[in-house]
Design a protein around this motif. Sequence first.
Motif, PDB file in Angstrom:
ATOM      1  N   VAL A  10       0.848  -1.198   0.000  1.00  0.00           N
ATOM      2  CA  VAL A  10       0.000   0.000   0.000  1.00  0.00           C
ATOM      3  C   VAL A  10       0.879   1.243   0.000  1.00  0.00           C
ATOM      4  CG1 VAL A  10      -1.810   1.281   1.194  1.00  0.00           C
ATOM      5  CG2 VAL A  10      -1.780  -1.222   1.296  1.00  0.00           C
ATOM      6  N   ALA A  11       0.528   2.194  -0.860  1.00  0.00           N
ATOM      7  CA  ALA A  11       1.161   3.513  -0.860  1.00  0.00           C
ATOM      8  C   ALA A  11       0.051   4.544  -0.656  1.00  0.00           C
ATOM      9  CB  ALA A  11       1.886   3.768  -2.173  1.00  0.00           C
ATOM     10  N   ALA A  12       0.143   5.325   0.425  1.00  0.00           N
ATOM     11  CA  ALA A  12      -0.895   6.302   0.756  1.00  0.00           C
ATOM     12  C   ALA A  12      -0.324   7.706   0.680  1.00  0.00           C
ATOM     13  CB  ALA A  12      -1.447   6.035   2.153  1.00  0.00           C
ATOM     14  N   GLY A  13      -1.069   8.602   0.102  1.00  0.00           N
ATOM     15  CA  GLY A  13      -0.644   9.988  -0.020  1.00  0.00           C
ATOM     16  C   GLY A  13      -1.833  10.867  -0.335  1.00  0.00           C
ATOM     17  N   SER A  14      -1.569  12.128  -0.552  1.00  0.00           N
ATOM     18  CA  SER A  14      -2.652  13.074  -0.811  1.00  0.00           C
ATOM     19  C   SER A  14      -3.378  12.777  -2.125  1.00  0.00           C
ATOM     20  CB  SER A  14      -2.097  14.500  -0.839  1.00  0.00           C
ATOM     21  OG  SER A  14      -1.077  14.619  -1.832  1.00  0.00           O
ATOM     22  N   GLU A  15      -2.694  12.053  -3.045  1.00  0.00           N
ATOM     23  CA  GLU A  15      -3.316  11.732  -4.332  1.00  0.00           C
ATOM     24  C   GLU A  15      -4.288  10.555  -4.221  1.00  0.00           C
ATOM     25  OE1 GLU A  15      -0.046  11.409  -3.774  1.00  0.00           O
ATOM     26  OE2 GLU A  15       0.677  13.362  -4.475  1.00  0.00           O
TER      27      GLU A  15
END
Length: 351
Positions: free
Chosen positions: A299-304
Amino acid sequence: MKRNDWKIAEKTTSGTSMKQVAATALILLLSLFLLPLLIFRGSGGPDEAAQPTGTLPLDHTVVSPDPTADSGRTVRVQMGDGEVLSLPLDKYLWRVVAAEMPASFEPAALEAQTVAARTYTASKMGRTVENHPDADVCTDINCCQAYITPEEAAANWGDKAEEYTAKIAAAVAATDHMVILYQGEPIQAVFFSSAAGRTVDAVEVWGNDVPYLAGVDSPEGEDDVPNYHSQVTVSLEEFKSAFLAAYPQADLSGAPESWFGVPETNSAGGVASVIVGGVVVKGSELRTLFSLRSANFTVAAGSEGITFSVTGYGHGVGMSQYGANTLAKEGKGYQEILKWYYTGVEIGPMP
């Protein structure tokens, strides 16, 4: 000399006319030349190929069907509209294999799939199931096995229809009435599309310890499997909406990066569980919630948004279909493939 030849010699020495001798000699001569021709016509020689389709060779022996063979068994199949059809087992298996595995796969892989499908069917026959009380099996993949008619399959295959139709029929015939047995009983022959290097113990996915459904190495990779690596990206709002609907107690405040804990991995390196918003969630549950191809993901979480990077396809238990095809390319037969993926089993006649 044959007994008849003795009689001919006897007549000749007793003064039989020369015409009779000549006639007899001619008959013997013709017999010597014609007999081999008659024999070869009935033993698979060139003339056999010229026989009309559906006729039997001259030396063909008609044998009563083996009552344990596929053609001698009938399966009651509940269709999507509720209609129940009675099909010979071999016809039903053709429809299952055509729906479950690409017909372009190696013959040994198709044979392994056929035996898995036959075994799964055998485990269902004679049992009453709530979803289809009047049938042995149904065409709902969430309950039983996939199913496609020959007409639908041919439309999908296009100009390969004739080749693939015969190829699957050959796989069914080559494995006639053979099933996978554990301690003399048909197993739950579950399978899936592709593994991320290893299959998973059944207990890790479904909570039940099944001795023959133990994790094993699986040889397929990105060169063997289309879309072996895939990605699913959802916006933050989409993620919040879907996740909070399923886990309303979760806290998804703060930066998205803080929502996810370090995952617990299973024996195949997939996500067994992970903390999301303070709630422990199974990897299989996240897979279902966001339509991921498998539970082997990062999982990669960010503002996008939230991006899941996924490897493989399926629940990961039992036989990997693409793994089976890779093993078949390496020269393994269907029995070797099945024993590779199902631990401690035997292959034998359907009880």
